[in-house]
Design a protein around this motif. Sequence first.
Motif, PDB file in Angstrom:
ATOM      1  N   ARG A 175       0.826  -1.214   0.000  1.00 28.91           N
ATOM      2  CA  ARG A 175       0.000   0.000   0.000  1.00 28.91           C
ATOM      3  C   ARG A 175       0.851   1.251   0.000  1.00 28.91           C
ATOM      4  O   ARG A 175       0.538   2.220  -0.684  1.00 28.91           O
ATOM      5  CB  ARG A 175      -0.935   0.015   1.206  1.00 28.91           C
ATOM      6  N   VAL A 176       1.929   1.231   0.771  1.00 23.57           N
ATOM      7  CA  VAL A 176       2.825   2.385   0.773  1.00 23.57           C
ATOM      8  C   VAL A 176       3.363   2.609  -0.645  1.00 23.57           C
ATOM      9  O   VAL A 176       3.367   3.731  -1.160  1.00 23.57           O
ATOM     10  CB  VAL A 176       3.978   2.176   1.788  1.00 23.57           C
ATOM     11  N   ALA A 177       3.765   1.525  -1.310  1.00 25.35           N
ATOM     12  CA  ALA A 177       4.275   1.644  -2.680  1.00 25.35           C
ATOM     13  C   ALA A 177       3.192   2.196  -3.612  1.00 25.35           C
ATOM     14  O   ALA A 177       3.454   3.051  -4.458  1.00 25.35           O
ATOM     15  CB  ALA A 177       4.758   0.282  -3.181  1.00 25.35           C
ATOM     16  N   GLU A 178       1.966   1.723  -3.422  1.00 27.70           N
ATOM     17  CA  GLU A 178       0.882   2.166  -4.306  1.00 27.70           C
ATOM     18  C   GLU A 178       0.479   3.624  -4.054  1.00 27.70           C
ATOM     19  O   GLU A 178       0.070   4.322  -4.975  1.00 27.70           O
ATOM     20  CB  GLU A 178      -0.334   1.250  -4.163  1.00 27.70           C
ATOM     21  N   ILE A 179       0.573   4.061  -2.799  1.00 27.97           N
ATOM     22  CA  ILE A 179       0.258   5.474  -2.528  1.00 27.97           C
ATOM     23  C   ILE A 179       1.229   6.344  -3.308  1.00 27.97           C
ATOM     24  O   ILE A 179       0.838   7.270  -4.035  1.00 27.97           O
ATOM     25  CB  ILE A 179       0.356   5.807  -1.013  1.00 27.97           C
ATOM     26  N   LEU A 180       2.517   6.008  -3.200  1.00 28.79           N
ATOM     27  CA  LEU A 180       3.523   6.825  -3.874  1.00 28.79           C
ATOM     28  C   LEU A 180       3.376   6.709  -5.394  1.00 28.79           C
ATOM     29  O   LEU A 180       3.422   7.717  -6.109  1.00 28.79           O
ATOM     30  CB  LEU A 180       4.930   6.399  -3.420  1.00 28.79           C
ATOM     31  N   ASP A 181       3.169   5.500  -5.874  1.00 28.07           N
ATOM     32  CA  ASP A 181       2.980   5.283  -7.310  1.00 28.07           C
ATOM     33  C   ASP A 181       1.817   6.141  -7.824  1.00 28.07           C
ATOM     34  O   ASP A 181       1.932   6.815  -8.850  1.00 28.07           O
ATOM     35  CB  ASP A 181       2.688   3.795  -7.552  1.00 28.07           C
ATOM     36  N   SER A 182       0.709   6.151  -7.100  1.00 27.84           N
ATOM     37  CA  SER A 182      -0.466   6.905  -7.545  1.00 27.84           C
ATOM     38  C   SER A 182      -0.205   8.405  -7.486  1.00 27.84           C
ATOM     39  O   SER A 182      -0.573   9.142  -8.405  1.00 27.84           O
ATOM     40  CB  SER A 182      -1.687   6.564  -6.692  1.00 27.84           C
ATOM     41  N   LEU A 183       0.429   8.861  -6.416  1.00 29.90           N
ATOM     42  CA  LEU A 183       0.717  10.291  -6.307  1.00 29.90           C
ATOM     43  C   LEU A 183       1.620  10.746  -7.448  1.00 29.90           C
ATOM     44  O   LEU A 183       1.407  11.801  -8.061  1.00 29.90           O
ATOM     45  CB  LEU A 183       1.381  10.611  -4.963  1.00 29.90           C
ATOM     46  N   LEU A 184       2.621   9.926  -7.767  1.00 31.26           N
ATOM     47  CA  LEU A 184       3.548  10.299  -8.843  1.00 31.26           C
ATOM     48  C   LEU A 184       2.834  10.285 -10.195  1.00 31.26           C
ATOM     49  O   LEU A 184       3.062  11.155 -11.041  1.00 31.26           O
ATOM     50  CB  LEU A 184       4.743   9.341  -8.863  1.00 31.26           C
ATOM     51  N   THR A 185       1.966   9.302 -10.390  1.00 34.52           N
ATOM     52  CA  THR A 185       1.216   9.238 -11.641  1.00 34.52           C
ATOM     53  C   THR A 185       0.303  10.462 -11.773  1.00 34.52           C
ATOM     54  O   THR A 185       0.192  11.058 -12.845  1.00 34.52           O
ATOM     55  CB  THR A 185       0.388   7.931 -11.697  1.00 34.52           C
ATOM     56  N   LEU A 186      -0.347  10.831 -10.661  1.00 37.44           N
ATOM     57  CA  LEU A 186      -1.182  12.038 -10.660  1.00 37.44           C
ATOM     58  C   LEU A 186      -0.339  13.273 -10.966  1.00 37.44           C
ATOM     59  O   LEU A 186      -0.726  14.133 -11.757  1.00 37.44           O
ATOM     60  CB  LEU A 186      -1.842  12.218  -9.283  1.00 37.44           C
ATOM     61  N   ARG A 187       0.820  13.365 -10.341  1.00 35.78           N
ATOM     62  CA  ARG A 187       1.697  14.530 -10.571  1.00 35.78           C
ATOM     63  C   ARG A 187       2.066  14.628 -12.040  1.00 35.78           C
ATOM     64  O   ARG A 187       1.909  15.682 -12.673  1.00 35.78           O
ATOM     65  CB  ARG A 187       2.963  14.400  -9.712  1.00 35.78           C
ATOM     66  N   ASP A 188       2.527  13.511 -12.614  1.00 36.41           N
ATOM     67  CA  ASP A 188       2.929  13.532 -14.022  1.00 36.41           C
ATOM     68  C   ASP A 188       1.759  13.940 -14.913  1.00 36.41           C
ATOM     69  O   ASP A 188       1.907  14.704 -15.850  1.00 36.41           O
ATOM     70  CB  ASP A 188       3.452  12.154 -14.461  1.00 36.41           C
ATOM     71  N   PHE A 189       0.588  13.420 -14.588  1.00 32.06           N
ATOM     72  CA  PHE A 189      -0.594  13.722 -15.396  1.00 32.06           C
ATOM     73  C   PHE A 189      -0.909  15.217 -15.362  1.00 32.06           C
ATOM     74  O   PHE A 189      -1.117  15.846 -16.394  1.00 32.06           O
ATOM     75  CB  PHE A 189      -1.796  12.915 -14.888  1.00 32.06           C
ATOM     76  N   PHE A 190      -0.941  15.795 -14.163  1.00 27.80           N
ATOM     77  CA  PHE A 190      -1.362  17.195 -14.078  1.00 27.80           C
ATOM     78  C   PHE A 190      -0.262  18.174 -14.464  1.00 27.80           C
ATOM     79  O   PHE A 190      -0.547  19.311 -14.816  1.00 27.80           O
ATOM     80  CB  PHE A 190      -1.952  17.502 -12.694  1.00 27.80           C
ATOM     81  N   GLN A 191       0.991  17.732 -14.444  1.00 27.81           N
ATOM     82  CA  GLN A 191       2.036  18.629 -14.932  1.00 27.81           C
ATOM     83  C   GLN A 191       1.915  18.845 -16.434  1.00 27.81           C
ATOM     84  O   GLN A 191       2.285  19.878 -16.958  1.00 27.81           O
ATOM     85  CB  GLN A 191       3.421  18.080 -14.573  1.00 27.81           C
ATOM     86  N   ASN A 192       1.372  17.851 -17.107  1.00 33.28           N
ATOM     87  CA  ASN A 192       1.240  17.968 -18.570  1.00 33.28           C
ATOM     88  C   ASN A 192      -0.213  18.142 -19.011  1.00 33.28           C
ATOM     89  O   ASN A 192      -0.560  17.914 -20.150  1.00 33.28           O
ATOM     90  CB  ASN A 192       1.786  16.703 -19.234  1.00 33.28           C
ATOM     91  N   TYR A 193      -1.060  18.521 -18.062  1.00 33.51           N
ATOM     92  CA  TYR A 193      -2.494  18.509 -18.340  1.00 33.51           C
ATOM     93  C   TYR A 193      -2.942  19.720 -19.144  1.00 33.51           C
ATOM     94  O   TYR A 193      -2.546  20.855 -18.883  1.00 33.51           O
ATOM     95  CB  TYR A 193      -3.243  18.462 -17.011  1.00 33.51           C
ATOM     96  N   LYS A 194      -3.776  19.454 -20.162  1.00 30.76           N
ATOM     97  CA  LYS A 194      -4.445  20.540 -20.898  1.00 30.76           C
ATOM     98  C   LYS A 194      -5.949  20.293 -20.768  1.00 30.76           C
ATOM     99  O   LYS A 194      -6.421  19.202 -21.080  1.00 30.76           O
ATOM    100  CB  LYS A 194      -4.080  20.489 -22.394  1.00 30.76           C
ATOM    101  N   PRO A 195      -6.694  21.310 -20.296  1.00 36.94           N
ATOM    102  CA  PRO A 195      -8.144  21.110 -20.179  1.00 36.94           C
ATOM    103  C   PRO A 195      -8.742  20.798 -21.548  1.00 36.94           C
ATOM    104  O   PRO A 195      -8.223  21.235 -22.569  1.00 36.94           O
ATOM    105  CB  PRO A 195      -8.647  22.471 -19.687  1.00 36.94           C
ATOM    106  N   PHE A 196      -9.812  20.031 -21.554  1.00 37.74           N
ATOM    107  CA  PHE A 196     -10.471  19.724 -22.822  1.00 37.74           C
ATOM    108  C   PHE A 196     -11.948  20.075 -22.733  1.00 37.74           C
ATOM    109  O   PHE A 196     -12.477  20.340 -21.647  1.00 37.74           O
ATOM    110  CB  PHE A 196     -10.262  18.251 -23.195  1.00 37.74           C
ATOM    111  N   GLU A 197     -12.579  20.071 -23.880  1.00 29.72           N
ATOM    112  CA  GLU A 197     -14.003  20.393 -23.949  1.00 29.72           C
ATOM    113  C   GLU A 197     -14.821  19.337 -23.202  1.00 29.72           C
ATOM    114  O   GLU A 197     -14.464  18.158 -23.181  1.00 29.72           O
ATOM    115  CB  GLU A 197     -14.449  20.371 -25.424  1.00 29.72           C
TER     116      GLU A 197
END
Lengths: 425, 242
Positions: A303-325
């Motif tokens: 679970r500790v590994a998955e918390i970090l994995d998810s947070l990092l995945t979220l970070r990567d996603f929103f760093q490159n995020y462009k809003p869409f219609e």
Amino acid sequence: MERVLTRVEGEGKVLVKVKEGNVIDVEIQITEAPRFFEYIVRGKHINNVVEIVSRVCGLCGVSYMLTATRAFEKCLKIDVPQEVEELRRIIHLAERVKSHVIHVFLLNLPDFLEMPNSFRLGAVNSAMLRNSMKLLTLAVNIMDILGGRTHNVVNIKIGGVYKPPSESDAVKIVKLIKDAIELFKPLADFVLSLKNIPEEKLAKPLMILHGNGYPHVSDEIAFYNSENAEIFDVQNFENVLDVMQRPGKTALLYKYKGQSYIVGPFARFNTSYDRLHGEARDFVSSYGWKPPLKDVRQQIIARVAEILDSLLTLRDFFQNYKPFEIYSPRIEPAKADKLRCVAAVEAPRGILYHRYDIDEKLKVLHCNIITPTAQNILAMEELSQEKLRMLGRAAEHEAAKLTERIVRAFDPCISCSVHVLSSKY
Amino acid sequence: MNQVVRALASEEKLLNFYNIVLFDEITERLEMPKKIDLLLIEGSTVTREQEEVVKKFREISDFVVAMGTCAVQGGVQALRIGDDIEKVKAYVYPNPEHIDVNKDVKPVDNVISVDMFIPGCPVNHEAIASLLKKFVSEGLPIAIPESVCSECKRKGIVCVMVAYGIPCLGPITISGCGAICPSFGRGCYGCFGLKDFDLDNSKLKMFAQQLKDLGMDNDRFEQTVKAYSWKTWSKYQNVYHR
Ligand code: SF4
Ligand code: SF4
């Protein structure tokens, strides 16, 4: 002897039968009253159903909504653009973070510290308590932005989402995630450095959703007994499982080819470690934690590994995020008078499967839900028995407590397993 | 449990004021005191045993709060009310005779007297935090009875019904969530429950017609209202029922 299960979601008991000092049987009883979800969704429009099933679980409502929407989208052939699907998965990962943070710090950690609850932590390590509460607040703040609230989120619908986050939302989220990662690492350090995490051989075969990345959303299921995986389509899930009911009991038990098996973080970590975010892998392995975890009570590591994995995945996603219609596909009446709608996702606790049969007016005729906890119960019982047999007479007084700890390592959601029963027709 | 934990997490000092004696989802059972100052009850009752538990706790508690839509209204499980319970059991269970469940789903105040109601599915954690903070200084939060629409207006949220013709239950739903759904561009589905003021059967009927014109048929309207407002809706239903 009997012990009320505490620090789990929902109401249950463990029952240990001891004869002449030896444990002869362990049973996990679900004492929560049934809510008959499979029944109450009948005759309801699929849009209402997505909201109703979200109420099955107090911790993983997004998993329910995502499974239901995906089931309906697949059978009605509703296209969901890649970016929309991606965003929904991200909302789902945010829930994985929230759910795991609650489990690791509030429900499971007290077991390793010999405390009745984690609020007692304040007396010995006030920073630890304060920071884990802060981490929880950050996790729920992320969910608020993405889903409107933490529980029964309002931003998931058949065909996608109601409102994609704006650019400024994304900036806020990135900030929250960075704070969360910073706060999390020292807390994780504490958990990963615990000296009393058992490491005997105490496990069962594993089952995960099989796909490209770390197990999450997929139409294929993999069963691992030793190294070899058997892969089958999610459409066949009900056919490959044996379902059993104990006389007079409410919960159903599941087996695959005559064996109990494990779903959830333990299964995901042990089969898919290589697909964790690189930074998460580096972090946990720097403490010497690598797959295979041998003992189910090591799930806290996964679970500790998955918390970090998810947070990092979220970070990567929103760093490159462009809003869409906003994307709103029309939901047309079904072309047949009976359609079968099936999907599964990796909920925080493991594979969650939904099947709905719907009519041409898009109302549910039949429903079957198979939850992670229902699949894990048999493994929990058998593993407890194994462990108690190993201990022999020495276990008599500690038996119920020991079982409770094994159960708690699984993070069972009892309110979900109670209505997870077959709909026979 | 989410929302209570979140309320506790929102204010560090809160934990100093409360001694949590019974909260199975969070703590092992500690010794039970003879008297409880504040009792928060989640969920509706569906078995006699649950009714007994609730009654027992009422006796030793000073102040009882029904927390959440299930406790206040009955909750989504109330959707089965009116159907033959034997059929309901038989649909889900191979051995229905072993399932001991009442035919009714009772909101908490159908079983015991309740001192305060906090609706919501789930409740707003800020409402819980506000209660916990005020209760320690012997006060209570002030409830302002109004609809979700007032929250839209205060927050300057565009009305989805007026602007986009999206059916919205906000006008008949009690406030408290902060108009979450309209802020996401969707209609409210009433998860905080029907208002039980400024509303009567004829108004409800008229409103149902409005929603029908916008594409939500009466059946879906009824299903939605019954799911989150069983108690209040059942007061109206005899006249409202088609
Ligand atoms: S969006 Fe709904 S709740 Fe908000 S003002 Fe309009 S009708 Fe009322
Ligand atoms: S359904 Fe209505 S009451 Fe519930 S969160 Fe949405 S707007 Fe608020």
